[in-house]
Enzyme design. Structure first.
Site, PDB file in Angstrom:
ATOM      1  N   ASP A 234       0.833  -1.209   0.000  1.00 40.61           N
ATOM      2  CA  ASP A 234       0.000   0.000   0.000  1.00 40.61           C
ATOM      3  C   ASP A 234       0.869   1.260   0.000  1.00 40.61           C
ATOM      4  O   ASP A 234       0.520   2.270  -0.623  1.00 40.61           O
ATOM      5  CB  ASP A 234      -0.928   0.004   1.216  1.00 40.61           C
ATOM      6  CG  ASP A 234      -2.197  -0.803   0.979  1.00 40.61           C
ATOM      7  OD1 ASP A 234      -2.442  -1.199  -0.177  1.00 40.61           O
ATOM      8  OD2 ASP A 234      -2.944  -1.036   1.947  1.00 40.61           O
TER       9      ASP A 234
ATOM     10  N   HIS B  41      -3.988  -2.939   6.184  1.00 40.41           N
ATOM     11  CA  HIS B  41      -4.765  -2.764   4.963  1.00 40.41           C
ATOM     12  C   HIS B  41      -6.197  -3.208   5.257  1.00 40.41           C
ATOM     13  O   HIS B  41      -6.462  -4.405   5.433  1.00 40.41           O
ATOM     14  CB  HIS B  41      -4.182  -3.617   3.831  1.00 40.41           C
ATOM     15  CG  HIS B  41      -5.030  -3.608   2.595  1.00 40.41           C
ATOM     16  ND1 HIS B  41      -4.933  -2.613   1.647  1.00 40.41           N
ATOM     17  CD2 HIS B  41      -5.992  -4.457   2.171  1.00 40.41           C
ATOM     18  CE1 HIS B  41      -5.798  -2.854   0.677  1.00 40.41           C
ATOM     19  NE2 HIS B  41      -6.462  -3.968   0.966  1.00 40.41           N
TER      20      HIS B  41
END
Length: 384
Positions: free
Chosen positions: A239, A267
């Protein structure tokens, strides 16, 4: 001339007839040894010649001395042989593993001068595919790759590994409850953690990639108590890199000019909202829709980035995102594995302190901590 000796030869055995030149050489060897270059049978190569311009070789085994009137050290004449690092990849026959192992073999993870021995583990039904991956690694003839262990035996896979990248896990399937998925992963990580505990090399570093990565890492620590907390981490670099890429695209600047984004926590849906965050959060789903396959290449690259920065250090003035044990920083409950901005040096990570947190971000940080606490409790309930 080319003069060589093994740094493991005791220095008192080296007696060049000219004390001045001999001392210069010995001082250089001592300097190299103090920098840690003398371990594991490294070799030192010195360009030099005797007073008459003739080649003379010092033979460490026979104690034959030589003298030099001049010598020089250079990148070509001074070489240190590094011992291979053993790197475990679980789920190695899967998509991420297939993308990851050639990156490791090529030096993307540990540097262009670090030899590696790959340990690849997968489940028995994937044994044939795993052997196919091994054959491709052999066919690629990677100069840094000094050996391959491809096995379905967890003990063989974990023996003497220095770095473990835990890619394998049980994915959630349609109709499965969260506890069912958690129970499967608890069993997997209990087994692999126990093998690492008993058979991995001292100071083994562990990166958990398989989701739920934060909680899988906690379970691993539970069954590998001798591995220090600081040596267990989980991947949020994917991410992090996705965010770097989005900023780069939107501002039309090279991604190398973008730094210091932060992934807090994990996440999940508790990430901040907004179009930019949603794009990062749902990037994996978008790739599946486009490729009909998951984002294996970027996940593998992110795992390499995570380990490389951890082992070799982050650039000055730059932090990265890593899921690490919380020490209470930013009021995140201690004992959770939570993603923070960190810097790395000498193989150790340090949480960046003192960054401003606005009210909205504070709420999201707390929500993520609550989510991870609930997940932890669910995982521990599966242990019983």
């Amino acid at each position: 001339m080319l003069v060589a000796w093994d740094l493991d030869i005791p220095l008192p055995e080296f007696h060049p007839p000219d004390p001045h030149h001999g001392q210069q050489i010995l001082d250089k060897v001592l300097e190299i040894n103090m920098r840690g270059g003398g371990g594991g049978g490294g070799g030192v190569y010195i360009d030099g010649e005797d007073d008459d311009g003739d080649e003379m070789v010092y033979d460490g085994d026979n104690g034959v001395p030589f003298s030099v009137s001049s010598f020089s050290f250079s990148s070509t004449s001074l070489q240190m042989a590094k011992q291979p690092v053993r790197v475990l990849v679980t789920g190695a026959a899967g998509q991420i593993g297939y993308a990851l192992v050639p990156m490791i073999a090529r030096g993307v993870m540990l540097g262009p001068d670090q030899p590696v021995i790959l340990h690849m583990l997968d489940i028995a039904p994937a044994a044939e595919a795993l052997n196919g991956v091994k054959m491709e690694l052999v066919d690629a003839a990677f100069p840094l790759l000094k050996g391959v262990v491809a096995t379905t035996d967890v003990v063989e896979a974990c023996t003497e590994v220095n770095i473990a990248v835990m890619v394998g896990g049980f994915p959630r399937k349609e109709g499965m409850e969260r506890k069912d998925v958690m129970s499967k992963n608890v069993a997997i990580y209990k087994s692999q953690a126990s093998a690492l505990e008993k058979h991995a090399a001292a100071n083994c570093k562990v990166l958990v990639v398989a989701n739920p990565a934060n909680t899988n890492a906690l379970i691993l620590k539970e069954f590998a108590p001798s591995i220090p907390e600081k040596n267990i981490s989980c991947l949020t670099r994917l991410d992090h890199n996705r965010a770097l890429g989005q900023v780069s695209e939107r501002l039309n600047v090279p991604v190398s000019d973008v730094k210091n984004v932060i992934i807090w926590g994990n996440h999940s849906s508790t990430q901040l909202h907004g179009e930019f965050i949603t794009t990062v959060q749902q990037r994996g789903a978008a790739i599946i829709k486009a490729r009909k396959l998951s984002s294996a290449l970027s996940a593998a690259s992110s795992a390499c980035d995570h380990i490389r920065d951890w082992v070799l250090g982050t650039p000055e003035g730059t932090w990265v995102s890593m899921g690490v044990y919380s020490d209470g920083s930013y009021n995140v409950p201690a004992g959770l594995i939570y993603s923070f901005p960190v810097t790395c040096r000498n193989g150790e990570w340090t949480i960046v302190q003192g960054l401003p947190i606005d009210e909205l971000s504070r709420k999201k940080l707390d929500l993520t901590a609550e989510e991870l606490t609930e997940e932890k409790e669910l995982a521990y309930s599966c242990l019983s």
